[in-house]
Motif scaffolding. Structure first.
Motif, PDB file in Angstrom:
ATOM      1  N   MET A 183       0.827  -1.215   0.000  1.00 43.88           N
ATOM      2  CA  MET A 183       0.000   0.000   0.000  1.00 43.88           C
ATOM      3  C   MET A 183       0.856   1.258   0.000  1.00 43.88           C
ATOM      4  SD  MET A 183      -3.317  -0.909   0.396  1.00 43.88           S
ATOM      5  CE  MET A 183      -4.492  -1.186   1.725  1.00 43.88           C
ATOM      6  N   ALA A 234       0.259  -8.315  -5.501  1.00 44.82           N
ATOM      7  CA  ALA A 234      -0.095  -7.304  -4.499  1.00 44.82           C
ATOM      8  C   ALA A 234       0.519  -5.950  -4.853  1.00 44.82           C
ATOM      9  CB  ALA A 234       0.364  -7.759  -3.112  1.00 44.82           C
ATOM     10  N   ARG A 237      -1.076  -4.435  -8.133  1.00 38.74           N
ATOM     11  CA  ARG A 237      -2.451  -4.006  -7.839  1.00 38.74           C
ATOM     12  C   ARG A 237      -2.460  -2.729  -7.022  1.00 38.74           C
ATOM     13  NH1 ARG A 237      -5.781  -4.747 -11.114  1.00 38.74           N
ATOM     14  NH2 ARG A 237      -3.879  -5.082 -12.260  1.00 38.74           N
ATOM     15  N   GLN A 241      -4.191   0.679  -8.105  1.00 36.92           N
ATOM     16  CA  GLN A 241      -5.277   1.205  -7.293  1.00 36.92           C
ATOM     17  C   GLN A 241      -5.018   2.677  -6.965  1.00 36.92           C
ATOM     18  OE1 GLN A 241      -5.749  -0.656  -3.420  1.00 36.92           O
ATOM     19  NE2 GLN A 241      -7.713  -1.483  -4.053  1.00 36.92           N
ATOM     20  N   ARG A 244      -5.522   4.842  -9.946  1.00 36.78           N
ATOM     21  CA  ARG A 244      -6.939   5.011 -10.234  1.00 36.78           C
ATOM     22  C   ARG A 244      -7.552   6.061  -9.302  1.00 36.78           C
ATOM     23  NH1 ARG A 244      -7.922  -0.439 -10.589  1.00 36.78           N
ATOM     24  NH2 ARG A 244      -8.720  -0.418  -8.463  1.00 36.78           N
TER      25      ARG A 244
END
Lengths: 253, 253
Positions: A183, A234, A237, A241, A244
């Motif tokens: 993240m 992971a 993505r 993300q 986006r």
């Protein structure tokens, strides 16, 4: 051209065994293909396509049953490309780094997964399985010809070349989960995986941000090619993300 | 006890070859272990541990070099458990369903990954690779003895038994990404994967919520055990993320 030898690491060429890997070599790196070998009895649409491609690119095609038999082991193999080995510069933002990996199948599978998930740069830190071994090329389903592959004599050489990006060593001892680690990541990263049996040396815990794939106590560890796939998924993505969300925020302004 | 035969699907027993799988059989399903085989020359700490476990559980241990040689193929194999096959009921919320899978290595690797990611129920829809083949048990690293494994003659039989849960067929033709699909999921699900070469039949698109693992056009598809791992990771993570958020919201009340 001298006669072809059984594959050895010290040769400056290798073999891409199988119809699909042969085709990939011809389509993606024709400049490295020295010739194409076919079995005397080989026939069918695939072989005709190979023949047409060779003619178009002026690459010699020849029958070489003995060499193909040596290459194929148990499985049948009706064609192979003879390819010049390359140590390509790593030019992308996203790297996978394999430290002292030892299994041919894992190495080839990781190549194919990386390509499928949009990671095009792969470094192998020696001592390690030979990334040009025909078994690796076959297991990669020809992905080897679409990636930038580079071997380094040791990890310091990789750091010197590409160490200016955030490093993520995958270690079972890390307290940061893959989810948390990914993240925080940007689009520039190196995901570092260790040997099948022993993982990464403890010293890697001091490099960058170690991450751990959450797993139950019921297994010792996940298979290396599985762990690498989960890690790549992971990270790619998480980056997409973020991109986006950024796009959505900009739209809303 | 009758003499041991070379493994065949029709036998009501199989072999868990290798020290680690033998140990797992003894630890996790001792009631299914008929005896333990060791090579005459086998020695070392691992073998002593096996011997102690067998004594403790009153399981016969015997030397059987011929059987072990037949089992091991190229690799050395110094021990094996002879295990009674079971078709276990699927009792958990999270299922992996493998439809017409054909590769022993993939099947074993998927077992190991499922156990590592906390999915304990695995269904195989026939015709398919034999989930009790010694190669599968070996590739699973003994995970086969910790999972509920069940074979079904066809997909309808699975539906009849377990079709009351949300179904997620993995299909490259789906317009819903794995990320979207997994975000909507609860803790009760069946992730369905098709054959290595052909995937799932198109009819599965009408079942539940088909999902697609985003991948580049550079590869035909990901390896099946890789796709299954990514799918299992995404679903188990999404569920845990939701549980965590719910916990945080409750804390805040």
């Amino acid at each position: 051209m001298p006669s072809l030898e059984r594959y050895q690491r010290k040769l400056d060429y290798s073999y891409a065994p199988g119809l699909f890997p042969t085709m990939e070599a011809l389509l993606k790196r024709p400049e490295t293909v020295r010739r194409v070998l076919v079995a005397e009895k080989a026939a069918g649409e695939g072989i005709e396509k190979l023949r047409a491609l060779c003619a178009e690119k002026a690459i010699r095609m020849e029958t070489a049953d003995r060499v193909l038999r040596n290459l194929s082991g148990k499985e049948n193999c009706f064609s192979a490309a003879v390819v010049r080995k390359e140590n390509r510069p790593l030019t992308g933002d996203r790297h996978v780094v394999l430290h002292h990996i030892s299994d041919h199948g894992n190495l080839g599978t990781i190549m194919r997964t990386a390509l499928g998930l949009g990671i095009r740069d792969l470094a192998v830190i020696r001592p390690a399985a030979d990334m040009w071994d025909p078994h690796v090329i076959r297991a990669s389903m020809g992905a080897a010809f679409s990636l930038n592959l580079r071997e380094y004599p040791d990890f310091d050489a990789y750091l010197e070349d590409c160490g200016d990006r955030p490093l993520y060593p995958f270690m079972l001892t890390s307290s940061v989960s893959l989810e948390e680690g990914s993240m925080r990541a940007g689009n520039r990263f190196a995901l570092i995986f260790g040997n099948e049996g022993t993982g990464l040396p403890e010293a890697f815990a001091a490099l960058g941000q170690p991450v751990r794939i959450p797993q139950t106590a019921d297994v010792d560890s996940l298979n290396l090619s599985i762990a690498a796939a989960i890690g790549m998924y992971a990270f790619t993505r998480a980056v997409e993300q973020k991109a986006r969300r950024k796009g959505e925020n900009t739209d809303g302004e």
